[in-house]
Design a protein around this motif. Structure first.
Motif, PDB file in Angstrom:
ATOM      1  N   ILE A 311       0.851  -1.203   0.000  1.00 15.87           N
ATOM      2  CA  ILE A 311       0.000   0.000   0.000  1.00 15.87           C
ATOM      3  C   ILE A 311       0.879   1.243   0.000  1.00 15.87           C
ATOM      4  O   ILE A 311       0.714   2.129  -0.830  1.00 15.87           O
ATOM      5  CB  ILE A 311      -0.951  -0.013   1.211  1.00 15.87           C
ATOM      6  CG1 ILE A 311      -1.947  -1.163   1.083  1.00 15.87           C
ATOM      7  CG2 ILE A 311      -1.692   1.321   1.328  1.00 15.87           C
ATOM      8  CD1 ILE A 311      -2.883  -1.298   2.253  1.00 15.87           C
ATOM      9  N   LEU A 317      -4.194   3.058  -1.848  1.00 19.14           N
ATOM     10  CA  LEU A 317      -5.461   2.475  -1.417  1.00 19.14           C
ATOM     11  C   LEU A 317      -6.141   1.616  -2.486  1.00 19.14           C
ATOM     12  O   LEU A 317      -6.754   0.595  -2.153  1.00 19.14           O
ATOM     13  CB  LEU A 317      -6.410   3.580  -0.944  1.00 19.14           C
ATOM     14  CG  LEU A 317      -6.100   4.156   0.435  1.00 19.14           C
ATOM     15  CD1 LEU A 317      -6.903   5.428   0.689  1.00 19.14           C
ATOM     16  CD2 LEU A 317      -6.388   3.130   1.529  1.00 19.14           C
ATOM     17  N   LEU A 320      -5.554  -2.104  -2.096  1.00 22.85           N
ATOM     18  CA  LEU A 320      -6.365  -2.812  -1.119  1.00 22.85           C
ATOM     19  C   LEU A 320      -7.759  -3.084  -1.677  1.00 22.85           C
ATOM     20  O   LEU A 320      -8.306  -4.180  -1.491  1.00 22.85           O
ATOM     21  CB  LEU A 320      -6.461  -2.006   0.169  1.00 22.85           C
ATOM     22  CG  LEU A 320      -7.313  -2.615   1.291  1.00 22.85           C
ATOM     23  CD1 LEU A 320      -6.777  -3.987   1.698  1.00 22.85           C
ATOM     24  CD2 LEU A 320      -7.370  -1.679   2.492  1.00 22.85           C
TER      25      LEU A 320
END
Length: 351
Positions: A311, A317, A320
């Motif tokens: 990350i 982000l 993820l």
């Protein structure tokens, strides 16, 4: 043209603290310019879909301008109690910094005080900043400063960080260890919970002892929330929640935000940046099993922890989000975890 990333409303970051501690030092940086340091600035937020979140106002135990000594979780000096006066002074600095960021942003950042403002900010690509206190040393026993800070925009409060204060006791950051590490709320802490319920300030149960958790659960008439905690069944850190605690959160209609800190993710509690994203998904799977689809969100701890290298920072982000897709999560569930569940629980808490 790249599609817009899934918006992420995040339950916890320490960006205000890092900006304040860096001011006037070689580590000073502008929130409005891309940096390779720390985790969040506006350019990286936009790149990764970081749409806003709870911005913590945390007072470190060390001198507030001490950036020379690296943070070490095994150093007792990092957990020393903090006096009310200096804590209030430093918290006001952090609140002022947040207000100045919004003022100087040319409409790109907004301090949000209700769920309608958060939704409007996300829809218009404005960073939604909600003021949160992590460790209530800035609040006096008479709760005078609570009233004033609420008027300034405070909407979320953790009674304790991982140390003791007049309101209660925090858990150490130890693994393996139970969260049942000491006493719960004091009488002043019970008064604080009641006042927060009355004002519509969310009570954050991350960092509190298990006894304190159950004290809040017995007192509060609002959803139980842990903004940045994980599953103790997977990572037996004292900072994580047991299944019994998770069941109580679910019964209250509350929420848990996944903490990205590798030592709260890994079963061995190690500080290793090569922690795989699949382990984050494993925690979310467990949280979904105990809390349901409406009770799981994200609480990164950006700018306050070691995140998985995959990350890296707020710009990462989407990696993820892609891991959630690979795990078979549908787009509706992903949006709930990414931002909708946070807005829902805040709206119900602030009503």
């Amino acid at each position: 043209m790249q599609p817009r990333p899934v918006p992420v409303f995040d339950g916890h970051n320490d960006t205000l603290l890092k900006l304040e501690l860096g001011a006037g030092t070689p580590r000073e940086r502008s929130f409005f310019e891309r940096s390779s340091r720390e985790h969040i600035d506006l350019p990286r937020a936009r790149e990764g879909g970081f749409a806003g979140g709870l911005f913590a106002m945390y007072v470190p135990s060390r001198a507030c301008d001490d950036t020379a000594t690296p943070y070490r979780p095994d150093d007792p000096a990092n957990y020393a109690e903090v006096a009310h006066g200096p804590a209030l002074d430093f918290t006001l600095k952090l609140a002022a910094r947040a207000l100045r960021l919004a003022r100087d942003s040319d409409g790109q950042v907004a301090i949000c005080r209700d769920a309608t403002e958060i939704r409007a900010a996300i829809a218009s690509d404005v960073l939604a900043m909600v003021l949160h206190i992590e460790g209530a040393e800035a609040i006096d026993a008479e709760l005078t400063s609570l009233e004033v800070l609420h008027s300034a925009g405070l909407r979320s409060l953790g009674p304790v960080w991982s140390r003791s204060n007049i309101f209660g006791h925090g858990v150490p950051m130890t693994c393996p260890a139970s969260p049942d590490t000491g006493p719960g709320l004091t009488e002043a802490g019970c008064d604080l919970v009641r006042a927060c319920n009355r004002l519509g300030i969310m009570i954050d149960l991350s960092h509190i002892t298990e006894k304190g958790f159950w004290d809040v659960a017995g007192l509060s008439d609002r959803p139980l929330v842990a903004s940045h905690s994980n599953a103790h069944a997977i990572c037996p850190s004292s900072r994580n929640l047991t299944d019994r605690q998770l069941d109580a959160v679910a019964e209250s209609g509350g929420l848990v935000g996944l903490n990205f800190h590798v030592a709260f993710l890994r079963p061995d509690g190690a500080h290793r940046s090569d922690t795989p994203l699949e382990l984050m998904v494993r925690h979310v799977d467990h949280l979904l099993e105990r809390l349901g689809e409406d009770g799981v969100a994200l609480g990164s701890d950006f700018d306050g922890c070691m995140v998985p290298g995959a990350i890296g920072d707020a710009a990462g982000l989407p990696k993820l989000i892609d891991a959630f897709r690979k795990a078979g999560y549908g787009e509706d569930l992903i949006e709930k975890i990414a931002w909708r569940n946070w807005v829902s629980v805040l709206e119900r808490t602030w009503a």
